[in-house]
Write an enzyme that holds these catalytic residues in place. Structure first.
Site, PDB file in Angstrom:
ATOM      1  N   LYS A  27       0.830  -1.204   0.000  1.00 28.25           N
ATOM      2  CA  LYS A  27       0.000   0.000   0.000  1.00 28.25           C
ATOM      3  C   LYS A  27       0.862   1.251   0.000  1.00 28.25           C
ATOM      4  O   LYS A  27       0.659   2.181  -0.784  1.00 28.25           O
ATOM      5  CB  LYS A  27      -0.917  -0.008   1.221  1.00 28.25           C
ATOM      6  CG  LYS A  27      -2.003   1.048   1.182  1.00 28.25           C
ATOM      7  CD  LYS A  27      -2.962   0.927   2.374  1.00 28.25           C
ATOM      8  CE  LYS A  27      -3.795  -0.322   2.279  1.00 28.25           C
ATOM      9  NZ  LYS A  27      -4.744  -0.477   3.393  1.00 28.25           N
ATOM     10  N   ARG A  98      -3.781   2.959   8.535  1.00 25.48           N
ATOM     11  CA  ARG A  98      -4.048   1.656   7.902  1.00 25.48           C
ATOM     12  C   ARG A  98      -2.782   0.813   7.873  1.00 25.48           C
ATOM     13  O   ARG A  98      -1.680   1.337   7.801  1.00 25.48           O
ATOM     14  CB  ARG A  98      -4.514   1.854   6.451  1.00 25.48           C
ATOM     15  CG  ARG A  98      -5.907   2.436   6.280  1.00 25.48           C
ATOM     16  CD  ARG A  98      -6.217   2.519   4.785  1.00 25.48           C
ATOM     17  NE  ARG A  98      -7.608   2.857   4.521  1.00 25.48           N
ATOM     18  CZ  ARG A  98      -8.047   4.088   4.279  1.00 25.48           C
ATOM     19  NH1 ARG A  98      -7.188   5.106   4.305  1.00 25.48           N
ATOM     20  NH2 ARG A  98      -9.315   4.317   4.037  1.00 25.48           N
ATOM     21  N   GLY A 107      -8.378  -7.028   4.458  1.00 27.88           N
ATOM     22  CA  GLY A 107      -9.252  -7.193   5.608  1.00 27.88           C
ATOM     23  C   GLY A 107      -8.654  -7.926   6.790  1.00 27.88           C
ATOM     24  O   GLY A 107      -9.296  -8.111   7.806  1.00 27.88           O
ATOM     25  N   MET A 109      -5.903  -7.110   8.636  1.00 26.42           N
ATOM     26  CA  MET A 109      -5.390  -6.274   9.719  1.00 26.42           C
ATOM     27  C   MET A 109      -6.298  -5.064   9.899  1.00 26.42           C
ATOM     28  O   MET A 109      -7.305  -4.928   9.216  1.00 26.42           O
ATOM     29  CB  MET A 109      -3.944  -5.897   9.431  1.00 26.42           C
ATOM     30  CG  MET A 109      -3.008  -7.096   9.553  1.00 26.42           C
ATOM     31  SD  MET A 109      -1.316  -6.720   9.139  1.00 26.42           S
ATOM     32  CE  MET A 109      -1.389  -6.511   7.377  1.00 26.42           C
ATOM     33  N   ARG A 371      -3.785  -1.632  -5.983  1.00 24.29           N
ATOM     34  CA  ARG A 371      -2.954  -2.838  -5.845  1.00 24.29           C
ATOM     35  C   ARG A 371      -3.335  -3.791  -6.960  1.00 24.29           C
ATOM     36  O   ARG A 371      -4.423  -3.686  -7.525  1.00 24.29           O
ATOM     37  CB  ARG A 371      -3.163  -3.501  -4.483  1.00 24.29           C
ATOM     38  CG  ARG A 371      -4.591  -3.941  -4.217  1.00 24.29           C
ATOM     39  CD  ARG A 371      -4.776  -4.418  -2.800  1.00 24.29           C
ATOM     40  NE  ARG A 371      -6.177  -4.649  -2.476  1.00 24.29           N
ATOM     41  CZ  ARG A 371      -6.664  -4.750  -1.252  1.00 24.29           C
ATOM     42  NH1 ARG A 371      -5.864  -4.628  -0.225  1.00 24.29           N
ATOM     43  NH2 ARG A 371      -7.943  -4.964  -1.036  1.00 24.29           N
ATOM     44  N   HIS A 485     -16.524  -8.139   1.727  1.00 23.97           N
ATOM     45  CA  HIS A 485     -15.456  -8.980   2.277  1.00 23.97           C
ATOM     46  C   HIS A 485     -15.571 -10.410   1.759  1.00 23.97           C
ATOM     47  O   HIS A 485     -14.595 -11.008   1.298  1.00 23.97           O
ATOM     48  CB  HIS A 485     -15.519  -8.970   3.812  1.00 23.97           C
ATOM     49  CG  HIS A 485     -14.563  -9.918   4.445  1.00 23.97           C
ATOM     50  ND1 HIS A 485     -14.903 -11.210   4.801  1.00 23.97           N
ATOM     51  CD2 HIS A 485     -13.257  -9.779   4.756  1.00 23.97           C
ATOM     52  CE1 HIS A 485     -13.849 -11.817   5.312  1.00 23.97           C
ATOM     53  NE2 HIS A 485     -12.833 -10.966   5.299  1.00 23.97           N
ATOM     54  N   ARG A 647       7.105 -49.415  -9.184  1.00 28.29           N
ATOM     55  CA  ARG A 647       7.759 -49.745  -7.908  1.00 28.29           C
ATOM     56  C   ARG A 647       7.351 -51.153  -7.476  1.00 28.29           C
ATOM     57  O   ARG A 647       6.160 -51.478  -7.438  1.00 28.29           O
ATOM     58  CB  ARG A 647       7.350 -48.733  -6.833  1.00 28.29           C
ATOM     59  CG  ARG A 647       8.019 -48.988  -5.481  1.00 28.29           C
ATOM     60  CD  ARG A 647       7.636 -47.936  -4.459  1.00 28.29           C
ATOM     61  NE  ARG A 647       6.260 -48.095  -4.003  1.00 28.29           N
ATOM     62  CZ  ARG A 647       5.649 -47.245  -3.176  1.00 28.29           C
ATOM     63  NH1 ARG A 647       6.295 -46.175  -2.750  1.00 28.29           N
ATOM     64  NH2 ARG A 647       4.406 -47.455  -2.794  1.00 28.29           N
ATOM     65  N   GLU A 774      15.001 -43.046  -0.508  1.00 33.26           N
ATOM     66  CA  GLU A 774      14.086 -42.581   0.543  1.00 33.26           C
ATOM     67  C   GLU A 774      14.656 -42.811   1.933  1.00 33.26           C
ATOM     68  O   GLU A 774      14.027 -42.480   2.935  1.00 33.26           O
ATOM     69  CB  GLU A 774      12.715 -43.258   0.390  1.00 33.26           C
ATOM     70  CG  GLU A 774      12.789 -44.742   0.216  1.00 33.26           C
ATOM     71  CD  GLU A 774      11.508 -45.368  -0.314  1.00 33.26           C
ATOM     72  OE1 GLU A 774      10.425 -44.853  -0.010  1.00 33.26           O
ATOM     73  OE2 GLU A 774      11.600 -46.385  -1.029  1.00 33.26           O
ATOM     74  N   SER A 793      14.902 -42.222  -8.094  1.00 38.56           N
ATOM     75  CA  SER A 793      13.685 -41.442  -7.885  1.00 38.56           C
ATOM     76  C   SER A 793      13.596 -41.152  -6.389  1.00 38.56           C
ATOM     77  O   SER A 793      13.578 -42.087  -5.580  1.00 38.56           O
ATOM     78  CB  SER A 793      12.457 -42.227  -8.336  1.00 38.56           C
ATOM     79  OG  SER A 793      11.293 -41.459  -8.092  1.00 38.56           O
ATOM     80  N   GLY A 795      11.990 -40.525  -3.112  1.00 33.95           N
ATOM     81  CA  GLY A 795      10.692 -40.679  -2.442  1.00 33.95           C
ATOM     82  C   GLY A 795      10.676 -39.765  -1.231  1.00 33.95           C
ATOM     83  O   GLY A 795      11.091 -40.145  -0.139  1.00 33.95           O
ATOM     84  N   THR A 796      10.220 -38.546  -1.439  1.00 35.15           N
ATOM     85  CA  THR A 796      10.397 -37.520  -0.399  1.00 35.15           C
ATOM     86  C   THR A 796       9.492 -37.699   0.811  1.00 35.15           C
ATOM     87  O   THR A 796       9.752 -37.113   1.857  1.00 35.15           O
ATOM     88  CB  THR A 796      10.203 -36.111  -0.991  1.00 35.15           C
ATOM     89  OG1 THR A 796       8.944 -36.059  -1.666  1.00 35.15           O
ATOM     90  CG2 THR A 796      11.314 -35.756  -1.942  1.00 35.15           C
ATOM     91  N   ASN A 797       8.426 -38.512   0.691  1.00 42.51           N
ATOM     92  CA  ASN A 797       7.575 -38.744   1.872  1.00 42.51           C
ATOM     93  C   ASN A 797       8.379 -39.481   2.946  1.00 42.51           C
ATOM     94  O   ASN A 797       8.485 -39.027   4.084  1.00 42.51           O
ATOM     95  CB  ASN A 797       6.331 -39.554   1.499  1.00 42.51           C
ATOM     96  CG  ASN A 797       5.484 -38.859   0.461  1.00 42.51           C
ATOM     97  OD1 ASN A 797       5.658 -37.678   0.200  1.00 42.51           O
ATOM     98  ND2 ASN A 797       4.574 -39.586  -0.150  1.00 42.51           N
ATOM     99  N   ASP A 798       8.949 -40.638   2.570  1.00 41.44           N
ATOM    100  CA  ASP A 798       9.736 -41.399   3.546  1.00 41.44           C
ATOM    101  C   ASP A 798      11.055 -40.711   3.868  1.00 41.44           C
ATOM    102  O   ASP A 798      11.535 -40.782   4.996  1.00 41.44           O
ATOM    103  CB  ASP A 798       9.993 -42.826   3.028  1.00 41.44           C
ATOM    104  CG  ASP A 798       8.878 -43.793   3.447  1.00 41.44           C
ATOM    105  OD1 ASP A 798       8.182 -43.477   4.426  1.00 41.44           O
ATOM    106  OD2 ASP A 798       8.710 -44.828   2.796  1.00 41.44           O
ATOM    107  N   CYS A 860       9.278 -38.362  -6.713  1.00 43.16           N
ATOM    108  CA  CYS A 860       7.923 -38.891  -6.864  1.00 43.16           C
ATOM    109  C   CYS A 860       7.102 -38.838  -5.585  1.00 43.16           C
ATOM    110  O   CYS A 860       6.038 -39.432  -5.508  1.00 43.16           O
ATOM    111  CB  CYS A 860       7.964 -40.330  -7.390  1.00 43.16           C
ATOM    112  SG  CYS A 860       8.726 -41.475  -6.221  1.00 43.16           S
ATOM    113  N   TYR A 880      13.074 -34.927 -14.025  1.00 45.04           N
ATOM    114  CA  TYR A 880      11.606 -34.829 -13.998  1.00 45.04           C
ATOM    115  C   TYR A 880      11.087 -34.741 -12.561  1.00 45.04           C
ATOM    116  O   TYR A 880      11.793 -35.071 -11.595  1.00 45.04           O
ATOM    117  CB  TYR A 880      10.973 -36.035 -14.706  1.00 45.04           C
ATOM    118  CG  TYR A 880      11.161 -37.356 -13.996  1.00 45.04           C
ATOM    119  CD1 TYR A 880      10.277 -37.754 -12.995  1.00 45.04           C
ATOM    120  CD2 TYR A 880      12.225 -38.207 -14.302  1.00 45.04           C
ATOM    121  CE1 TYR A 880      10.449 -38.952 -12.324  1.00 45.04           C
ATOM    122  CE2 TYR A 880      12.415 -39.409 -13.632  1.00 45.04           C
ATOM    123  CZ  TYR A 880      11.522 -39.770 -12.640  1.00 45.04           C
ATOM    124  OH  TYR A 880      11.691 -40.950 -11.967  1.00 45.04           O
TER     125      TYR A 880
END
Length: 904
Positions: A27, A98, A107, A109, A371, A485, A647, A774, A793, A795-798, A860, A880
């Site tokens: 702002k 403001r 809205g 703050m 804005r 709003h 897999r 992983e 590959s 395995g980012t979860n594990d 993956c 990839y």
């Protein structure tokens, strides 16, 4: 030289400019810029975002001491430009205070208007303006705003009404009036008097009369509002860092409530819902800015075209519209022309759709803010492509303008056209934010999760409702216009919203919604059409949207710049086809375990698990082989011409056996054994920590016959397809490898089995053998593994689970506390931890390619479709990313943006 904390603007001069958003907030930077390009802006000053940080570290007293000289000088500058005096009784300078963060947070703050008034100054304003009603109206608004924001008068619970609103409603009832504008001067004086009594009762203090005390209270309240619940929630929702802080903008007041030659409004240079190049907005005569967005009075449209469209939706005749709800274009044609020219100037300058706030004070136009406007995903795509076609931006800019996550909105279901024709229309409101939503009625935002699918029904929404608005499937309000709003926030979220449906009668106490005499209770189903403003009874059937035109153009343009390929995670031909239609170039993860749970397959799988000899297991696996082969044929054919990473079996075997006594009995009967045998086997498979137990390659090493069967199914499927002329590219992935020996043992089983099949069939196909990285140890020894693997590959979860030592299933018990205390910024299972997990990925990729430069590397896990993770994968030069089918378009755009940002 001491640090500059205050930047002034006014009369065509400014110490800041548009590119100083980090310091001045969005702002403040735009107020400065508008001054510099000749747009009429009331003079003022901006206290920097850095001061917010200082306030949180040093406290109020120290910050006031640091700011005082600069703020006093800046106030003096406004006094000179306006010919008024701050704190004076006869000719007082009144200001607005403001917030203004560097990212737009509409809205979230707090704002205070008309600051500087007291019992004497109000008389001075009345004499100076010759308008006593305006002076006292401004004063009662100020006491209410200041009381709520600075003095803590807002109610603590949803059942309580704002004490000031309660007083207003009581006085209206006493006087037999409905609108604020119907109050007399005496009524307004009575309101101020009653307001002050309420303040004294609640705070034990008198309302402050010193203008300077009021100003410092307001400035500190804005800094405090950076950490209010709704602002924190909004930041979490939009990934805005807590450390950014907010700036504070102090501006000379201009008044839209000085009579019928004054007005206030909000305007958009293009349609924020659809993206159409149509100037639109809403205004109110004799009002102040908050009135337009608060939804208390029905705002009127700025343009004739918009006004007629609104009247049609509301069932208002042209005659009634002209008389009661005329457009600004009709009531103030000259000022409308000025506003139109100004919005065009601002859009041309910023080269983007603008969201503007304006006030007309006794026939003079002032801009209070501009804005880049919040918009829906559909509008975001259309506006970017239209600006490209108009020659205002280039293709790269158009791609960078689109938030990848917003594309998700375009993939949401829409109502089925046949179902819509048969649906019962209950009411019509304004199409505030497009989309289709079906859910159960709830009336309070903090109860939005009461049912699985909810529609939040409110008389009007407020910033406090943000969390509930985010959880609900759709939002329906009885009051408010296209700039209320509810409308603005819903569009920013991509949430379906119908606002200003006047036929709604809402009873919060009874929790009922009445529409034309028909009563609906909490929990009843309704449906909303955010594109037409219609409200339907019950559930209405949906279908997938038709994606073409600009959406496809964006994705085609993305391909020009992206270096990362996008694959999909798919376990069925249907998912693979859907992803391919979205532009996926292969499968990065096909989970074979999902194929074992249907019908006869689960029986054969359980027979294999319960077998006590290798021969017994092989007999059971022979039953599974044709199912697996058929599955793989379908998936490989759906992704013909592209690599498909399959897999091998990953989960622990206890996931496939029955745990209920009844199903154990059934299995015992089928297998012809006693139930004790089944129970004993199930018990023997139980593990204290199955995610770190007998799973992944450990299963294949213990029972190589499982790996043999799966390899045979994959290779035979590919050969069958080759015989049909289909180009199949199988890539066999060994899960949960931690040592080179584990990989080597499984790879030997795969390769020897493949050679057997080739000999049997007297034919060959190309295939790859790789692994999922992983386990942290695999990343640390990636060079050893890469010497024998064709691909990695991640395995980012594990990998996240094992790097942090957090259980993915149990993190919910402490994650909210960690985020609240700032230990974590995000859920690491949703947003990739680049500092820790990311370093393992970077190291694993680099070490792997040191050993094998041509090593193919991808990701993956769930992070494969998350834009910041995609940018990280681009930087570490992966080949990839792989994600769920419906995130493929998001990933394609994010991949292009990553390349474009790097090139800048």
């Amino acid at each position: 030289m001491s640090k500059k904390r205050v930047y002034t603007f006014g009369n065509g001069q400014a110490e800041g400019k548009a590119d100083m958003k980090d310091l001045l907030g969005g702002k403040g930077a735009n107020l400065a810029e508008m001054n510099l390009i000749g747009v009429p802006v009331p003079p003022g000053f901006t206290i920097t975002t850095e001061v917010c940080t200082e306030y949180n570290q040093l406290g109020r007293d120290k910050v006031v001491e640091l700011l005082k000289p600069e703020v006093e000088q800046a106030i003096n500058n406004i006094e000179k430009l306006t010919g008024t005096k701050f704190g004076d009784q006869e000719n007082p300078l009144l200001v607005s205070v403001r917030s203004g963060a560097r990212a737009s947070m509409p809205g979230m703050m707090d704002t205070i208007l008309n600051l500087g008034l007291n019992d004497k100054a109000v008389e001075g304003i009345a004499r100076k303006s010759g308008n006593e009603w305006f002076a006292w109206d401004s004063y009662r608004r100020f006491v209410q705003m200041y009381g709520d924001v600075v003095l803590g008068m807002k109610p603590d619970s949803k059942e309580e009404i704002d004490p000031f609103e309660k007083i207003i409603e009581e006085l209206k009832h006493e006087k037999g009036i409905k609108l604020d504008t119907e109050f007399s001067v005496a009524d307004l004086k009575e309101l101020v008097s009653r307001f002050k009594v309420a303040v004294k009762e609640k705070t034990n203090n008198d309302f402050p009369v010193s203008a300077w005390e009021q100003l410092w209270g307001a400035v500190m309240a804005v800094f405090n509002s950076w950490n209010n619940h709704r602002a924190i929630y909004y930041r979490r929702l939009n990934n805005i860092p807590d450390e950014w802080g907010t700036a504070v903008n102090v501006q000379a007041m201009v008044f839209g409530n000085m009579g019928n030659s004054s007005a206030t409004g909000v305007a958009f240079s293009r349609d924020a819902a659809t993206g159409e190049n149509v100037f639109n907005g809403e205004y109110l005569i004799n009002a102040q800015g908050e009135d337009v967005v608060a939804g208390i009075r029905t705002p009127q449209e700025i343009t004739i075209e918009g006004s007629r469209k609104w009247a049609k939706l509301q069932g208002v005749s042209e005659e009634e519209r002209r008389e009661k709800y005329p457009s600004l274009e009709e009531t103030m044609p000259e000022l409308y022309k000025q506003l139109y020219a100004t919005q065009q100037k601002l859009e041309d300058h910023y080269r983007d759709m603008q969201d503007m706030e304006f006030t007309i004070q006794e026939g003079k136009l002032w801009l209070l803010q501009t804005r880049n406007g919040k918009r829906t995903g559909a509008a975001m795509v259309k506006i970017a492509m239209d600006l490209l076609r108009e020659g205002k931006i280039d293709e790269k800019t158009a791609l960078l303008r689109i938030e990848p996550e917003k594309l998700d909105e375009l993939l949401h279901p829409v109502f089925d056209t046949v179902a819509i024709r048969a649906a019962n229309v209950l009411a019509k409101g304004l199409p505030a934010s497009p989309g289709a939503a079906t859910g159960r009625i709830i009336f309070f935002a903090d109860e939005a999760a009461k049912f699985d699918e909810t529609i939040l029904v409110r008389i009007e929404t407020s910033p406090e409702d943000l969390e509930g608005m985010n959880i609900a499937k759709g939002i329906l309000t009885a009051r408010g216009g296209m700039t209320s709003h509810a409308a603005v926030v819903a569009r920013g979220m991509g949430k379906c919203c119908v606002s200003g449906a006047g036929a709604l009668q809402i009873d919060y106490k009874a929790r009922t919604l009445t529409i034309n005499g028909k009563v609906f209770n909490e929990g009843d189903w309704i449906s909303l059409n955010g594109s037409t403003g219609e409200v339907y009874e019950g559930k209405v059937q949906t279908k997938m949207p038709d994606l073409s035109g600009d959406f496809n153009t964006i994705l085609e343009a993305s391909n020009k710049y992206a270096k990362l390929k996008v694959r999909t995670n798919a376990d069925s031909p249907k998912d693979a086809k859907a992803a391919r239609d979205f532009g996926a170039e292969g499968i990065g993860l096909c989970r074979t375990e999902h194929m074992f749970f249907e019908g006869e397959r689960i029986k054969a799988m359980r027979e294999m698990i319960l077998a006590s000899t290798t021969e017994g297991r092989k007999r059971a696996l022979a039953k599974l082989l044709p199912y697996q082969r058929s599955d793989f044929e379908g998936i490989l054919e759906a992704m013909a011409g592209y690599g498909v990473t399959i897999r091998l079996l990953d989960p622990p075997l206890h996931e496939f056996v029955p745990h209920q006594l009844a199903t154990q009995r059934e299995l015992a009967q089928e297998m012809g054994v006693g139930i004790e045998v089944i129970k004993a086997k199930v018990d023997s498979l139980e593990e204290f920590n199955p995610m770190l137990g007998h799973r992944g390659c450990r299963l294949g090493i213990t029972y190589p016959e499982i790996t043999e069967m799966q390899t045979r199914a994959i290779i035979e499927a590919a050969l069958n397809l080759k015989a049909k002329g289909v180009d199949a590219h199988p890539e066999i992935m060994i899960p949960l490898v931690g040592t080179i020996k584990e990989f080597r043992m499984q790879a030997e089983v795969i390769r020897s089995t493949a050679e057997k099949v080739f000999a049997e069939r007297n034919d060959r196909i190309d295939y790859k053998v790789g692994t999922m990285i992983e386990i942290p140890r695999a990343a640390l020894t990636a060079d050893l593994i890469a010497a024998e693997a064709d691909f990695f590959s991640f395995g980012t979860n594990d990998l996240t689970q094992m790097t942090f030592g957090y259980s993915r299933d149990d993190i919910g018990s402490f994650l909210p506390v960690y985020i609240e205390k700032g230990i974590l910024k995000h859920d690491p299972f949703q947003v990739l931890d680049q500092e820790g997990v990311g370093q393992l990925i970077k190291m694993g990729t680099e070490k792997g390619r040191t050993a094998k430069p041509e090593l193919k590397v991808g990701i993956c896990g769930e992070h494969g479709g998350e834009p910041s993770a995609i940018e990280f994968c681009h930087k570490v030069k992966m080949d990839y990313v792989s994600c769920s089918p419906f995130r493929v378009p998001i990933a394609r755009l994010a991949a292009a943006q990553a390349a474009l940002k790097e090139a800048k």
